[in-house]
Design a protein around this motif. Structure first.
Motif, PDB file in Angstrom:
ATOM      1  N   ILE A  35      10.053   3.964  -0.996  1.00 13.98           N
ATOM      2  CA  ILE A  35      10.107   4.442  -2.266  1.00 13.98           C
ATOM      3  C   ILE A  35      10.173   3.225  -3.148  1.00 13.98           C
ATOM      4  O   ILE A  35      10.791   2.207  -2.966  1.00 13.98           O
ATOM      5  N   HIS A  36       9.257   2.903  -4.030  1.00 16.01           N
ATOM      6  CA  HIS A  36       8.740   1.939  -5.001  1.00 16.01           C
ATOM      7  C   HIS A  36       9.248   2.199  -6.437  1.00 16.01           C
ATOM      8  O   HIS A  36       9.014   3.352  -6.942  1.00 16.01           O
ATOM      9  N   HIS A  37       9.923   1.290  -7.277  1.00 17.54           N
ATOM     10  CA  HIS A  37       9.723   1.496  -8.491  1.00 17.54           C
ATOM     11  C   HIS A  37       8.556   0.929  -9.277  1.00 17.54           C
ATOM     12  O   HIS A  37       8.065  -0.149  -8.863  1.00 17.54           O
ATOM     13  N   ILE A  38       7.920   1.904 -10.001  1.00 21.08           N
ATOM     14  CA  ILE A  38       6.581   1.674 -10.651  1.00 21.08           C
ATOM     15  C   ILE A  38       6.695   1.788 -12.048  1.00 21.08           C
ATOM     16  O   ILE A  38       7.871   2.206 -12.473  1.00 21.08           O
ATOM     17  N   GLY A  39       5.628   1.692 -12.794  1.00 19.66           N
ATOM     18  CA  GLY A  39       5.457   1.804 -14.187  1.00 19.66           C
ATOM     19  C   GLY A  39       6.043   0.594 -15.148  1.00 19.66           C
ATOM     20  O   GLY A  39       6.575  -0.327 -14.357  1.00 19.66           O
ATOM     21  N   VAL A  56       6.741   7.600  -4.335  1.00 20.63           N
ATOM     22  CA  VAL A  56       7.516   8.036  -2.873  1.00 20.63           C
ATOM     23  C   VAL A  56       6.151   7.928  -1.945  1.00 20.63           C
ATOM     24  O   VAL A  56       5.221   8.515  -2.144  1.00 20.63           O
ATOM     25  N   GLU A  57       6.152   7.315  -1.048  1.00 16.98           N
ATOM     26  CA  GLU A  57       5.352   7.226   0.160  1.00 16.98           C
ATOM     27  C   GLU A  57       6.048   8.104   1.390  1.00 16.98           C
ATOM     28  O   GLU A  57       6.866   7.950   1.860  1.00 16.98           O
ATOM     29  N   ARG A  88       2.046  14.717  -5.351  1.00 17.32           N
ATOM     30  CA  ARG A  88       2.874  15.742  -6.019  1.00 17.32           C
ATOM     31  C   ARG A  88       3.711  15.115  -6.703  1.00 17.32           C
ATOM     32  O   ARG A  88       4.314  14.017  -6.589  1.00 17.32           O
ATOM     33  N   PHE A  89       4.036  15.657  -7.958  1.00 17.36           N
ATOM     34  CA  PHE A  89       4.604  15.235  -9.130  1.00 17.36           C
ATOM     35  C   PHE A  89       5.624  15.942  -9.630  1.00 17.36           C
ATOM     36  O   PHE A  89       5.737  17.115  -9.475  1.00 17.36           O
ATOM     37  N   VAL A 103       8.524  11.455 -10.604  1.00 16.50           N
ATOM     38  CA  VAL A 103       8.494  10.983  -9.061  1.00 16.50           C
ATOM     39  C   VAL A 103       6.929  11.460  -8.776  1.00 16.50           C
ATOM     40  O   VAL A 103       6.514  12.479  -8.907  1.00 16.50           O
ATOM     41  N   HIS A 104       6.034  10.178  -8.261  1.00 13.29           N
ATOM     42  CA  HIS A 104       4.767  10.446  -7.824  1.00 13.29           C
ATOM     43  C   HIS A 104       5.087  10.211  -6.397  1.00 13.29           C
ATOM     44  O   HIS A 104       5.194   9.245  -5.866  1.00 13.29           O
ATOM     45  N   THR A 105       4.519  11.388  -5.686  1.00 15.55           N
ATOM     46  CA  THR A 105       4.487  11.288  -4.265  1.00 15.55           C
ATOM     47  C   THR A 105       3.104  11.467  -3.716  1.00 15.55           C
ATOM     48  O   THR A 105       2.322  12.102  -4.131  1.00 15.55           O
ATOM     49  N   PHE A 106       2.964  10.384  -2.963  1.00 21.51           N
ATOM     50  CA  PHE A 106       1.620  10.155  -1.980  1.00 21.51           C
ATOM     51  C   PHE A 106       1.821  10.043  -0.545  1.00 21.51           C
ATOM     52  O   PHE A 106       2.935   9.485  -0.279  1.00 21.51           O
ATOM     53  N   GLU A 107       0.852  10.422   0.285  1.00 18.83           N
ATOM     54  CA  GLU A 107       0.788  10.422   1.712  1.00 18.83           C
ATOM     55  C   GLU A 107       0.399   8.833   1.635  1.00 18.83           C
ATOM     56  O   GLU A 107      -0.285   8.089   1.066  1.00 18.83           O
TER      57      GLU A 107
END
Length: 176
Positions: A35-39, A56-57, A88-89, A103-107
């Protein structure tokens, strides 16, 4: 109608990220890789909309849809891909309806992950570009105080330019 507001960097955003990260990790634990802090709230010394963005990976994006009820229990609204294939947002508001988290979720391996992380890292390493971004956001918020779409559209060209610079910068970095 939401007011477009950008505010000076707040050191408490790091703590807000850490707190939310812990809750999300507990909720999605078996599928999470990182889980990363972005933006903009992750970039020191620049103005930002006071919304914490988490990337979120996960091992399997398909499993996230089954976790929607758990994310809703944390106060999130499940938005599906919301314009970005493979994502998935989720978005969260506080008790009075003010947006607080995305929350931006990506594989794992999805190109969007690296794109977001490289942009963030580039901006942290290049304060002059970060300050240009900060000023642009302030100007757009003044011009479009009640029009989030125009605010976002106004940032698009700059973000594309910086993303290209960030990608070149990242390619030139020594690998581990």
């Amino acid at each position: 109608m939401r007011k477009v507001e950008v505010v000076p960097h707040n050191p408490k955003w790091r703590d807000a990220f850490a707190q939310e990260k812990q809750q999300i990790w507990q909720t999605l634990s078996d599928n999470i890789v990182a889980i990363h802090h972005i933006g903009s709230t992750a970039i020191p010394n620049i103005y930002a909309k006071p919304i914490i963005d988490l990337l979120v990976e996960v091992k399997a994006i398909a499993k996230i849809d089954r976790c929607n009820p758990s994310m809703v229990a944390l106060g999130y609204e499940a938005m599906g891909e919301f314009g970005i294939p493979g994502r998935r947002f989720f978005r969260k508001n506080d008790a009075v309806g003010v947006r607080t988290h995305h929350v931006h979720t990506f594989e794992v391996g999805e190109p969007q992950v690296e794109k977001h992380l490289v942009f963030r890292d580039y901006m942290i390493a290049h304060q002059e570009d970060a300050q240009q971004y900060s000023e642009l956001k302030r100007e757009l918020a003044r011009k479009h105080p009640h029009d989030i779409d125009s605010y976002m559209d106004g940032k698009d060209e700059f973000i594309q330019q910086m993303s290209a610079k960030a990608a070149k910068w990242h390619e030139q970095m020594p690998s581990d």
